[in-house]
Structures are given as C-alpha cells and as structure tokens.
Design a protein around this motif. Sequence first.
Motif, short mmCIF file in Angstrom:
data_model
loop_
_atom_site.label_atom_id
_atom_site.label_comp_id
_atom_site.label_asym_id
_atom_site.label_seq_id
_atom_site.Cartn_x
_atom_site.Cartn_y
_atom_site.Cartn_z
N LEU A 97 49.88 28.08 -12.70
CA LEU A 97 49.35 27.63 -11.41
C LEU A 97 48.43 28.68 -10.80
O LEU A 97 47.37 28.36 -10.26
N ARG A 98 48.81 29.94 -10.90
CA ARG A 98 47.95 31.01 -10.40
C ARG A 98 46.63 31.07 -11.18
O ARG A 98 45.57 31.27 -10.58
N PHE A 99 46.71 30.89 -12.47
CA PHE A 99 45.51 30.93 -13.31
C PHE A 99 44.55 29.80 -12.91
O PHE A 99 43.34 30.02 -12.75
N LEU A 100 45.09 28.59 -12.73
CA LEU A 100 44.25 27.47 -12.35
C LEU A 100 43.70 27.64 -10.93
O LEU A 100 42.55 27.27 -10.66
N ASP A 111 60.23 30.00 -10.45
CA ASP A 111 59.32 31.14 -10.28
C ASP A 111 58.25 30.82 -9.24
O ASP A 111 57.83 31.69 -8.47
N ILE A 112 57.82 29.56 -9.18
CA ILE A 112 56.86 29.16 -8.14
C ILE A 112 57.53 29.16 -6.77
O ILE A 112 57.00 29.70 -5.80
N ASP A 115 53.38 33.96 -3.01
CA ASP A 115 52.18 33.17 -2.73
C ASP A 115 52.43 31.66 -2.85
O ASP A 115 51.50 30.88 -2.99
N ARG A 116 53.69 31.26 -2.80
CA ARG A 116 54.02 29.85 -2.98
C ARG A 116 53.32 28.94 -1.98
O ARG A 116 52.84 27.86 -2.34
N ASP A 117 53.24 29.36 -0.73
CA ASP A 117 52.65 28.50 0.29
C ASP A 117 51.16 28.26 0.02
O ASP A 117 50.65 27.16 0.23
N ILE A 118 50.48 29.29 -0.42
CA ILE A 118 49.06 29.15 -0.76
C ILE A 118 48.90 28.19 -1.93
O ILE A 118 48.04 27.29 -1.91
N LEU A 119 49.72 28.36 -2.95
CA LEU A 119 49.62 27.52 -4.14
C LEU A 119 50.00 26.07 -3.84
O LEU A 119 49.31 25.15 -4.28
N LEU A 120 51.07 25.86 -3.09
CA LEU A 120 51.52 24.51 -2.78
C LEU A 120 50.53 23.79 -1.87
O LEU A 120 50.31 22.58 -2.01
N GLU A 121 49.93 24.53 -0.95
CA GLU A 121 48.91 23.93 -0.09
C GLU A 121 47.72 23.46 -0.91
O GLU A 121 47.16 22.37 -0.65
#
Length: 268
Positions: free
Chosen positions: A49-52, A88-89, A94-100
């Motif tokens: 997810l971070r990579f994408l 792990d997510i 940084d979960r909130d940034i990724l989920l947003e």
Amino acid sequence: MATYAVGDIQGCLKPLQALLIHIKFNPKLDTLWVAGDMVNRGPESLKTLRFLYHLRHSLKIVLGNHDLHLLAIAAGYRNPTPSDTLNDILNSPDRDILLEWVRQQPLVHHDKKLGYTMVHAGIPPQWSIKKALRYSQEVETVLKSKKINAFLQSMYGNEPSQWNKHLKGMDRLRIITNYLTRMRFCTTTGKLELNTKAGLNSAPVGYLPWYAHTKRKTNNDKIIFGHWAALEGQADHDNVFAIDTGCVWGGKLTMMRLEDQKLFSANN
C-alpha cells in the motif's frame, strides 16, 4: 508512454516490483492500472500500500472487495478473519493517510481514448458502461463522505441478489458494490450467485459467468477485471481480459500492456 494493467496484487509486493523493473516502468511517462485488491492475504500488505501510494500520480485504481474489507475493519465494523493480513496497516503510524487515499478511489475506471474499462469483478449483463459508471459513482460519493461509516456497517450481505432501479438506501448501494467487486456468476438478468468461487465448470444451473451472456450490454466494450483467480487468466471471450492469475495463491502476477495486449508475468 505505455499503459499497463495489473491483476490482484493482494500484498505480493516483490512480484509487482519485479514486473515493473522488467517492463522498465517509468512513472513520469507510463501509467499503471490496478484492478483492485491491492492488499490482504499476501505477506506485505502495508509495504504494498505504501509503494502504491508513493506511485499514486502514475496510477489508476479501482477498489476490490479486499480493499473495502480493509476500510470496514479499520472503521470497527468488521473483525479480521484468520486469513487476513491487514494488521500491519491497521497498526501503522501512517494508516490514516493510507486509508484516506484508499477511500478516494473509484469502483470503475473508463478511458475513452484507450477504449478500455477496468473493474474489479465485472459489470452485470443488463448495464452499459455508462450505467456502470453512473451507479458506481453513487457508492464512490458515499465512500468519500461522512456517510461512509453507515455504508461500511451495512456493506456485507448477499441480498438483494438482483438490481432494481427502484432500490434505495443501503440495499441499492450493496447490490452495486456486489456487482462491481464480488460478482462471478449471474443470470442474464443479473441475478447474483455469490457462493461459487471455482472455475467455469462449477457454474450453478441457470447461471453463467457475467461476461458470457450473449445479450450483455457491454459485449462490444473492452473490459479488464481481476477477482476471479480460478479462471487462471482465461476468460475466452472477445474484449474481456481476466488478469487475476492467483499470485497470492502461489500463481503469477500478471500485467497487460493495453496498447498491444501483450502479457507479462512474475512468479510469487
């Protein structure tokens, strides 16, 4: 400049990176389409997810059922299953940034110039591309709004099993979501059978793969989809491109270059 579409990654980052190196992907020039299920079941959901997210300006993404499942767990409306690999997510800083970012993504992507439409599971026989885009936008609008929690809480379920334009509320949103992110077999009028997940020979009586109905409104449209690993990339119908080849199950990760339909693959 080239456009590539990749099937269900599901946290299998290494084969994705290997493919991007193999095709010499240039994020400044090329575009990667991701057919949903970016995460879950695989070993590196967070890293994927971070990579994408890092590549986001060079991506076109549609959400899959596992991506929506992540949002539901994160919101507290679903408990993780033993096979989920999402902790792990959920525990990352940084979960909130990724989920947003995830919840901003569409369920259908259409490129008029290239002549392709991408969806995670499929488009029911009775819908045109125009209708699929219109109905998918109803779900997308809710995902981006303050109503997202009510949707995620009511998202799960197999009913209603068939589209009716008079459906309202969560029943309407659920059938749209099930068509676009969970569908495999249905009748010619779009009645869903969501329990069968095996290959073509397992079709229940009266049901066919969504793309196999002769009167399908999208017969002349090029559709890219994932979700159905049991097809092993073989839909055997014109203009339909199945690109989930079961990477997370020990198969391969497959990419298709849209300009010439050439396939590339990497082992898990």
